[in-house]
Design a protein around this motif. Structure first.
Motif, PDB file in Angstrom:
ATOM      1  N   GLY A  65     -59.389 -34.569 -13.657  1.00 34.39           N
ATOM      2  CA  GLY A  65     -60.046 -35.489 -14.608  1.00 34.39           C
ATOM      3  C   GLY A  65     -59.112 -36.618 -14.993  1.00 34.39           C
ATOM      4  N   HIS A  66     -57.828 -36.268 -15.243  1.00 35.29           N
ATOM      5  CA  HIS A  66     -56.850 -37.263 -15.676  1.00 35.29           C
ATOM      6  C   HIS A  66     -56.622 -38.317 -14.598  1.00 35.29           C
ATOM      7  CE1 HIS A  66     -53.406 -38.994 -17.635  1.00 35.29           C
ATOM      8  NE2 HIS A  66     -52.598 -38.658 -16.645  1.00 35.29           N
ATOM      9  N   VAL A  67     -56.367 -37.865 -13.359  1.00 31.04           N
ATOM     10  CA  VAL A  67     -56.062 -38.814 -12.286  1.00 31.04           C
ATOM     11  C   VAL A  67     -57.311 -39.648 -11.949  1.00 31.04           C
ATOM     12  CG1 VAL A  67     -55.295 -39.054  -9.882  1.00 31.04           C
ATOM     13  CG2 VAL A  67     -54.165 -37.411 -11.383  1.00 31.04           C
ATOM     14  N   LEU A 103     -54.683 -33.042 -22.635  1.00 34.64           N
ATOM     15  CA  LEU A 103     -54.975 -31.650 -22.251  1.00 34.64           C
ATOM     16  C   LEU A 103     -54.000 -31.185 -21.161  1.00 34.64           C
ATOM     17  CD1 LEU A 103     -58.887 -31.831 -22.162  1.00 34.64           C
ATOM     18  CD2 LEU A 103     -57.496 -30.584 -23.813  1.00 34.64           C
ATOM     19  N   LEU A 104     -53.755 -32.087 -20.182  1.00 42.28           N
ATOM     20  CA  LEU A 104     -52.832 -31.757 -19.088  1.00 42.28           C
ATOM     21  C   LEU A 104     -51.415 -31.569 -19.618  1.00 42.28           C
ATOM     22  CD1 LEU A 104     -52.458 -31.493 -16.008  1.00 42.28           C
ATOM     23  CD2 LEU A 104     -52.211 -33.969 -15.885  1.00 42.28           C
ATOM     24  N   LEU A 105     -51.069 -32.407 -20.588  1.00 45.78           N
ATOM     25  CA  LEU A 105     -49.737 -32.323 -21.201  1.00 45.78           C
ATOM     26  C   LEU A 105     -49.544 -30.945 -21.834  1.00 45.78           C
ATOM     27  CD1 LEU A 105     -47.190 -33.876 -22.074  1.00 45.78           C
ATOM     28  CD2 LEU A 105     -48.416 -34.605 -24.094  1.00 45.78           C
ATOM     29  N   THR A 136     -36.312 -33.369 -17.175  1.00 51.39           N
ATOM     30  CA  THR A 136     -36.475 -34.674 -16.503  1.00 51.39           C
ATOM     31  C   THR A 136     -37.963 -35.017 -16.411  1.00 51.39           C
ATOM     32  OG1 THR A 136     -34.575 -34.067 -15.172  1.00 51.39           O
ATOM     33  CG2 THR A 136     -35.832 -35.975 -14.420  1.00 51.39           C
ATOM     34  N   GLN A 137     -38.758 -33.998 -16.041  1.00 46.97           N
ATOM     35  CA  GLN A 137     -40.211 -34.189 -15.910  1.00 46.97           C
ATOM     36  C   GLN A 137     -40.807 -34.639 -17.249  1.00 46.97           C
ATOM     37  OE1 GLN A 137     -42.191 -30.497 -15.254  1.00 46.97           O
ATOM     38  NE2 GLN A 137     -44.007 -31.412 -14.349  1.00 46.97           N
ATOM     39  N   GLY A 138     -40.380 -33.951 -18.327  1.00 44.42           N
ATOM     40  CA  GLY A 138     -40.888 -34.252 -19.668  1.00 44.42           C
ATOM     41  C   GLY A 138     -40.507 -35.657 -20.108  1.00 44.42           C
ATOM     42  N   THR A 168     -44.099 -43.755 -13.385  1.00 44.39           N
ATOM     43  CA  THR A 168     -43.399 -42.698 -14.145  1.00 44.39           C
ATOM     44  C   THR A 168     -44.144 -41.362 -14.028  1.00 44.39           C
ATOM     45  OG1 THR A 168     -44.546 -43.130 -16.219  1.00 44.39           O
ATOM     46  CG2 THR A 168     -42.523 -44.356 -15.865  1.00 44.39           C
ATOM     47  N   MET A 169     -45.497 -41.424 -14.023  1.00 44.88           N
ATOM     48  CA  MET A 169     -46.298 -40.193 -13.923  1.00 44.88           C
ATOM     49  C   MET A 169     -46.102 -39.537 -12.552  1.00 44.88           C
ATOM     50  SD  MET A 169     -48.354 -39.623 -16.634  1.00 44.88           S
ATOM     51  CE  MET A 169     -48.185 -40.445 -18.204  1.00 44.88           C
ATOM     52  N   VAL A 170     -46.109 -40.382 -11.500  1.00 43.23           N
ATOM     53  CA  VAL A 170     -45.937 -39.840 -10.143  1.00 43.23           C
ATOM     54  C   VAL A 170     -44.521 -39.279  -9.993  1.00 43.23           C
ATOM     55  CG1 VAL A 170     -45.887 -40.452  -7.680  1.00 43.23           C
ATOM     56  CG2 VAL A 170     -47.741 -41.278  -9.111  1.00 43.23           C
ATOM     57  N   ALA A 171     -43.536 -39.988 -10.563  1.00 36.72           N
ATOM     58  CA  ALA A 171     -42.139 -39.489 -10.497  1.00 36.72           C
ATOM     59  C   ALA A 171     -42.054 -38.111 -11.156  1.00 36.72           C
ATOM     60  CB  ALA A 171     -41.196 -40.474 -11.181  1.00 36.72           C
ATOM     61  N   ALA A 172     -42.783 -37.941 -12.266  1.00 37.26           N
ATOM     62  CA  ALA A 172     -42.753 -36.655 -12.985  1.00 37.26           C
ATOM     63  C   ALA A 172     -43.377 -35.539 -12.157  1.00 37.26           C
ATOM     64  CB  ALA A 172     -43.489 -36.788 -14.321  1.00 37.26           C
ATOM     65  N   GLY A 173     -44.289 -35.903 -11.264  1.00 34.74           N
ATOM     66  CA  GLY A 173     -44.977 -34.900 -10.455  1.00 34.74           C
ATOM     67  C   GLY A 173     -44.114 -34.337  -9.333  1.00 34.74           C
TER      68      GLY A 173
HETATM   69  C1  HEM Z   1     -51.559 -40.690 -23.223  1.00 36.70           C
HETATM   70  C2  HEM Z   1     -51.630 -40.925 -21.943  1.00 36.70           C
HETATM   71  C3  HEM Z   1     -51.205 -39.986 -20.845  1.00 36.70           C
HETATM   72  C4  HEM Z   1     -50.807 -38.679 -20.923  1.00 36.70           C
HETATM   73  C5  HEM Z   1     -50.681 -37.789 -22.147  1.00 36.70           C
HETATM   74  C6  HEM Z   1     -50.508 -38.256 -19.584  1.00 36.70           C
HETATM   75  C7  HEM Z   1     -50.049 -37.005 -19.221  1.00 36.70           C
HETATM   76  C8  HEM Z   1     -49.782 -36.584 -17.935  1.00 36.70           C
HETATM   77  C9  HEM Z   1     -49.208 -35.315 -17.577  1.00 36.70           C
HETATM   78  C10 HEM Z   1     -48.765 -34.249 -18.563  1.00 36.70           C
HETATM   79  C11 HEM Z   1     -49.116 -35.266 -16.230  1.00 36.70           C
HETATM   80  C12 HEM Z   1     -48.577 -34.107 -15.401  1.00 36.70           C
HETATM   81  C13 HEM Z   1     -47.169 -34.454 -14.962  1.00 36.70           C
HETATM   82  C14 HEM Z   1     -46.554 -33.362 -14.129  1.00 36.70           C
HETATM   83  O1  HEM Z   1     -47.259 -32.583 -13.488  1.00 36.70           O
HETATM   84  O2  HEM Z   1     -45.345 -33.338 -14.121  1.00 36.70           O
HETATM   85  C15 HEM Z   1     -49.668 -36.502 -15.710  1.00 36.70           C
HETATM   86  C16 HEM Z   1     -49.802 -36.790 -14.381  1.00 36.70           C
HETATM   87  C17 HEM Z   1     -50.305 -37.949 -13.894  1.00 36.70           C
HETATM   88  N1  HEM Z   1     -50.670 -39.059 -14.638  1.00 36.70           N
HETATM   89 FE1  HEM Z   1     -50.676 -39.200 -16.656  1.00 36.70          FE
HETATM   90  N2  HEM Z   1     -50.750 -39.299 -18.719  1.00 36.70           N
HETATM   91  C18 HEM Z   1     -51.173 -40.380 -19.451  1.00 36.70           C
HETATM   92  C19 HEM Z   1     -51.516 -41.625 -18.954  1.00 36.70           C
HETATM   93  C20 HEM Z   1     -51.607 -41.946 -17.612  1.00 36.70           C
HETATM   94  C21 HEM Z   1     -51.985 -43.227 -17.080  1.00 36.70           C
HETATM   95  C22 HEM Z   1     -52.334 -44.435 -17.934  1.00 36.70           C
HETATM   96  C23 HEM Z   1     -51.970 -43.134 -15.720  1.00 36.70           C
HETATM   97  C24 HEM Z   1     -52.293 -44.167 -14.693  1.00 36.70           C
HETATM   98  C25 HEM Z   1     -52.003 -45.394 -14.717  1.00 36.70           C
HETATM   99  C26 HEM Z   1     -51.582 -41.783 -15.377  1.00 36.70           C
HETATM  100  C27 HEM Z   1     -51.502 -41.313 -14.101  1.00 36.70           C
HETATM  101  C28 HEM Z   1     -51.088 -40.033 -13.761  1.00 36.70           C
HETATM  102  C29 HEM Z   1     -51.020 -39.535 -12.405  1.00 36.70           C
HETATM  103  C30 HEM Z   1     -51.417 -40.286 -11.132  1.00 36.70           C
HETATM  104  C31 HEM Z   1     -50.519 -38.227 -12.489  1.00 36.70           C
HETATM  105  C32 HEM Z   1     -50.285 -37.242 -11.323  1.00 36.70           C
HETATM  106  C33 HEM Z   1     -48.848 -37.353 -10.899  1.00 36.70           C
HETATM  107  C34 HEM Z   1     -48.520 -36.398  -9.750  1.00 36.70           C
HETATM  108  O3  HEM Z   1     -48.820 -35.215  -9.876  1.00 36.70           O
HETATM  109  O4  HEM Z   1     -47.935 -36.864  -8.773  1.00 36.70           O
HETATM  110  N3  HEM Z   1     -51.368 -41.099 -16.552  1.00 36.70           N
HETATM  111  N4  HEM Z   1     -50.054 -37.297 -16.776  1.00 36.70           N
END
Ligand code: HEM
Length: 177
Positions: free
Chosen positions: A23-25, A82-84, A98-100, A171-176
């Motif tokens: 849902g997030h992605v 929710l994912l967070l 580092t991920q956090g 930054t999100m992709v780097a965390a993944g």
């Molecule tokens: C308040 C806003 C946001 C929160 C709380 C949030 C939270 C998260 C969390 C907890 C993850 C999982 C990271 C992991 O597995 O290490 C994630 C992954 C991701 N987020 Fe976000 N995010 C936010 C906004 C965004 C935005 C604005 C974008 C896009 C421009 C984004 C794109 C992504 C993508 C693509 C991933 C998957 C990364 C991967 O697994 O390679 N997020 N996000």
């Protein structure tokens, strides 16, 4: 994905975490994709339209577009939170990993982008639509300077939002990984 098994109350099953991630992605793709489509494909081509057609488009289509992007922003933030909760297992020490840290930078940027979208960019788009609707009804007086100023603000807000979202995505992709 339960890294804190001592606390069963915060156990989030793997499948649920995957649904949150999906849902997030998906919502983030719609937000960034919608922004890029508006700024790079729609905007420049609206300016090439005959004036009447451009006014119709701004008055009738732009309000639906802005609502659609607003919904994608809300869904990105909701699923992101929710994912967070799921990936951190409600453990605040996760934020010092580092991920956090990478996710925290992304969250800060995403929040700045969302605030900017709701306080600057969307209101500017709404004012353009309102002025276009008034022009179509023949209520507008004088040259459309205010409408052009709002269109410029909407364009600049969209571009700034896209740049911030691209950094957030990195930054999100780097965390993944
Ligand atoms: C308040 C806003 C946001 C929160 C709380 C949030 C939270 C998260 C969390 C907890 C993850 C999982 C990271 C992991 O597995 O290490 C994630 C992954 C991701 N987020 Fe976000 N995010 C936010 C906004 C965004 C935005 C604005 C974008 C896009 C421009 C984004 C794109 C992504 C993508 C693509 C991933 C998957 C990364 C991967 O697994 O390679 N997020 N996000």
């Amino acid at each position: 994905m339960n890294k804190n098994p001592s606390n069963p109350l915060i156990l989030v099953p793997e499948t649920v975490t995957q649904i949150f991630a999906f849902g997030h992605v998906l919502a983030a793709m719609v937000w960034l994709g919608g922004g890029m489509f508006t700024a790079f494909a729609l905007g420049p081509n609206i300016r090439k339209m005959p004036q009447g057609a451009a006014l119709e488009f701004n008055a009738r289509v732009v309000p639906n577009l802005t609502r659609f992007i607003q919904a994608s922003i809300g869904s990105t933030l909701l699923f992101g939170l929710l994912l967070l909760y799921a990936v951190s297992d409600g453990d605040s020490s996760w934020f010092s990993t580092t991920q956090g840290e990478e996710v925290s930078v992304g969250i800060a940027l995403a929040l700045v982008t969302a605030i900017m979208a709701f306080t600057v960019t969307m209101p500017a788009f709404r004012k353009v639509s309102k002025a276009a609707a008034e022009a179509l009804e023949g209520k507008q007086q004088g040259p459309p300077t205010e409408m052009m100023a709002n269109a410029k603000r909407a364009r600049q807000g969209s571009m700034a939002g896209i740049i911030l979202l691209l950094i957030t995505l990195a930054t999100m992709v780097a965390a993944g990984f």
